[in-house]
Structure formats: structure tokens, C-alpha cells
Motif scaffolding. Structure first.
Motif, PDB file in Angstrom:
ATOM      1  N   ASP A 172      45.854  29.046  35.702  1.00  0.00           N
ATOM      2  CA  ASP A 172      45.028  28.435  36.612  1.00  0.00           C
ATOM      3  C   ASP A 172      44.011  27.592  35.769  1.00  0.00           C
ATOM      4  O   ASP A 172      43.259  28.001  34.953  1.00  0.00           O
ATOM      5  N   TRP A 228      54.109  33.838  34.529  1.00  0.00           N
ATOM      6  CA  TRP A 228      53.101  33.720  35.439  1.00  0.00           C
ATOM      7  C   TRP A 228      52.150  32.347  35.431  1.00  0.00           C
ATOM      8  O   TRP A 228      52.315  31.603  34.450  1.00  0.00           O
ATOM      9  N   LEU A 244      46.988  33.483  35.510  1.00  0.00           N
ATOM     10  CA  LEU A 244      46.227  33.760  34.244  1.00  0.00           C
ATOM     11  C   LEU A 244      45.157  32.471  34.082  1.00  0.00           C
ATOM     12  O   LEU A 244      45.563  31.226  34.059  1.00  0.00           O
ATOM     13  N   LYS A 293      44.789  43.179  33.822  1.00  0.00           N
ATOM     14  CA  LYS A 293      43.482  42.388  34.540  1.00  0.00           C
ATOM     15  C   LYS A 293      43.939  41.523  35.483  1.00  0.00           C
ATOM     16  O   LYS A 293      43.447  41.250  36.665  1.00  0.00           O
ATOM     17  N   TYR A 294      45.271  40.821  35.174  1.00  0.00           N
ATOM     18  CA  TYR A 294      45.757  39.881  36.050  1.00  0.00           C
ATOM     19  C   TYR A 294      47.275  40.327  36.591  1.00  0.00           C
ATOM     20  O   TYR A 294      47.835  39.335  37.390  1.00  0.00           O
ATOM     21  N   ASP A 295      47.344  41.455  36.602  1.00  0.00           N
ATOM     22  CA  ASP A 295      48.738  41.977  37.123  1.00  0.00           C
ATOM     23  C   ASP A 295      48.879  41.838  38.665  1.00  0.00           C
ATOM     24  O   ASP A 295      50.016  41.297  39.256  1.00  0.00           O
ATOM     25  N   LYS A 296      48.050  42.022  39.595  1.00  0.00           N
ATOM     26  CA  LYS A 296      48.016  41.691  40.890  1.00  0.00           C
ATOM     27  C   LYS A 296      48.176  40.301  41.247  1.00  0.00           C
ATOM     28  O   LYS A 296      49.002  40.054  42.137  1.00  0.00           O
ATOM     29  N   THR A 297      47.331  39.535  40.827  1.00  0.00           N
ATOM     30  CA  THR A 297      47.469  38.030  41.160  1.00  0.00           C
ATOM     31  C   THR A 297      48.556  37.337  40.345  1.00  0.00           C
ATOM     32  O   THR A 297      49.124  36.173  40.998  1.00  0.00           O
ATOM     33  N   LYS A 298      48.878  37.709  39.227  1.00  0.00           N
ATOM     34  CA  LYS A 298      50.053  36.982  38.283  1.00  0.00           C
ATOM     35  C   LYS A 298      49.531  35.762  37.981  1.00  0.00           C
ATOM     36  O   LYS A 298      50.552  34.715  38.123  1.00  0.00           O
ATOM     37  N   ILE A 328      45.087  42.162  29.294  1.00  0.00           N
ATOM     38  CA  ILE A 328      45.217  41.201  30.027  1.00  0.00           C
ATOM     39  C   ILE A 328      46.269  41.292  30.863  1.00  0.00           C
ATOM     40  O   ILE A 328      45.872  40.884  32.238  1.00  0.00           O
ATOM     41  N   GLU A 339      42.571  32.948  28.936  1.00  0.00           N
ATOM     42  CA  GLU A 339      43.297  33.988  28.671  1.00  0.00           C
ATOM     43  C   GLU A 339      44.613  33.689  28.278  1.00  0.00           C
ATOM     44  O   GLU A 339      45.483  34.123  27.393  1.00  0.00           O
ATOM     45  N   LYS A 340      45.147  32.558  28.822  1.00  0.00           N
ATOM     46  CA  LYS A 340      46.570  32.055  28.400  1.00  0.00           C
ATOM     47  C   LYS A 340      46.732  31.661  27.022  1.00  0.00           C
ATOM     48  O   LYS A 340      47.447  32.093  26.325  1.00  0.00           O
TER      49      LYS A 340
END
Length: 147
Positions: free
Chosen positions: A136, A133, A98, A91-96, A88, A102-103
Motif C-alpha cells: 500500500d 503480498w 503491507l 499484524k497484516y495477515d488478514k489483509t495481506k 509484521i 513496513e515493506k
């Protein structure tokens, strides 16, 4: 009905008297003990003792095996939790940001890994970072209940 009660009372009295005589009489106790010796073989007792000892050894080995399997399962679960957290995170490190599903997954895994399994590794640092983070709420998984 009265006859049955009378018969039961007489039988109860006879049995009680016989029990009292047996308890008080040394010869009666010896006779009963002789019956037990006659029909109770000491070889049977030795065999029962061996069976019990063997059962205790098997039980001890079984408990050790279960304990070892439990340790393996616990380590596998910790590793699986770390893998989920890592996947996780990257996968979401660039956009920061979630997605809500996923949260929720992350919260469940965090509770399991940190509170129940007492995990302590790089995964906790990732969890701490992902706590900050954004979430969404628009990109819920299809069929996901937002309640």
C-alpha cells in the motif's frame, strides 16, 4: 656551516672506526657483553618472561570471553529479526497488504536475517509468503521518503 659538517664527518669516522674495532676485537666484544651482564639481571629476564606468559594467558581468556559474547549477540540478533518478521506477519495477515514503511523494514530485516546471519527457521517461510503480498503506497509513514 662548513665547520659543523667537518666536525660531523670526523665524529662519524671515529664512531665507525670504533664500531669496526669492536666487531673485530674479541676482547672488546667481551667487555661490552660484560657490561650487559653487569647491568642486565637474569632475574629481570625471568620476571619479564613470567609477565609475558601471564599476558598471553589473559589475552587467551579475553578472546574466549569476546567469542562467547559475540555468539550471544548473534543469537539475540537472530531472535530479534524473527520477532520483527513474526510481528509484521501477524499484524497484516488478514489483509495481506503491507504499508510501504513496513515493506521497507521487512526488506532490511530479510537482508540481515537471511543473507548476513544465515537464519533458517519459520521466519523464512513467513518472509516468502509476505513477498507476494500487495504494498500500500498510500499509507506511507509520516515523513517517509518514497524514493
Amino acid at each position: 656551516m662548513e665547520v659543523v659538517k667537518n666536525i660531523a664527518a670526523v665524529l662519524g669516522t671515529i664512531i665507525s672506526a670504533a664500531s669496526l674495532i669492536t666487531l673485530m676485537s674479541k676482547t672488546a666484544r667481551q667487555a661490552i657483553a660484560g657490561l650487559f651482564k653487569k647491568y642486565g639481571n637474569s632475574d629481570d629476564m625471568a620476571e619479564i618472561k613470567q609477565l609475558l606468559e601471564r599476558h598471553l594467558e589473559e589475552d587467551k581468556k579475553f578472546k574466549e570471553d569476546i567469542s562467547e559474547m559475540n555468539d550471544i549477540n548473534m543469537e539475540f540478533t537472530r531472535t530479534q529479526c524473527r520477532t520483527i518478521i513474526k510481528n509484521i506477519f501477524y499484524k497484516y495477515d488478514k489483509t495481506k497488504v503491507l504499508p510501504l514503511y513496513e515493506k521497507k523494514t521487512l526488506m532490511s530485516v530479510k537482508d540481515l536475517y537471511v543473507n548476513r546471519l544465515h537464519g533458517n527457521s519459520f521466519a523464512i517461510m513467513m518472509l516468502d509468503e509476505m513477498d507476494g503480498w500487495e504494498v500500500d503506497y498510500e499509507s506511507s509513514h509520516p515523513g517517509e521518503d518514497e524514493g
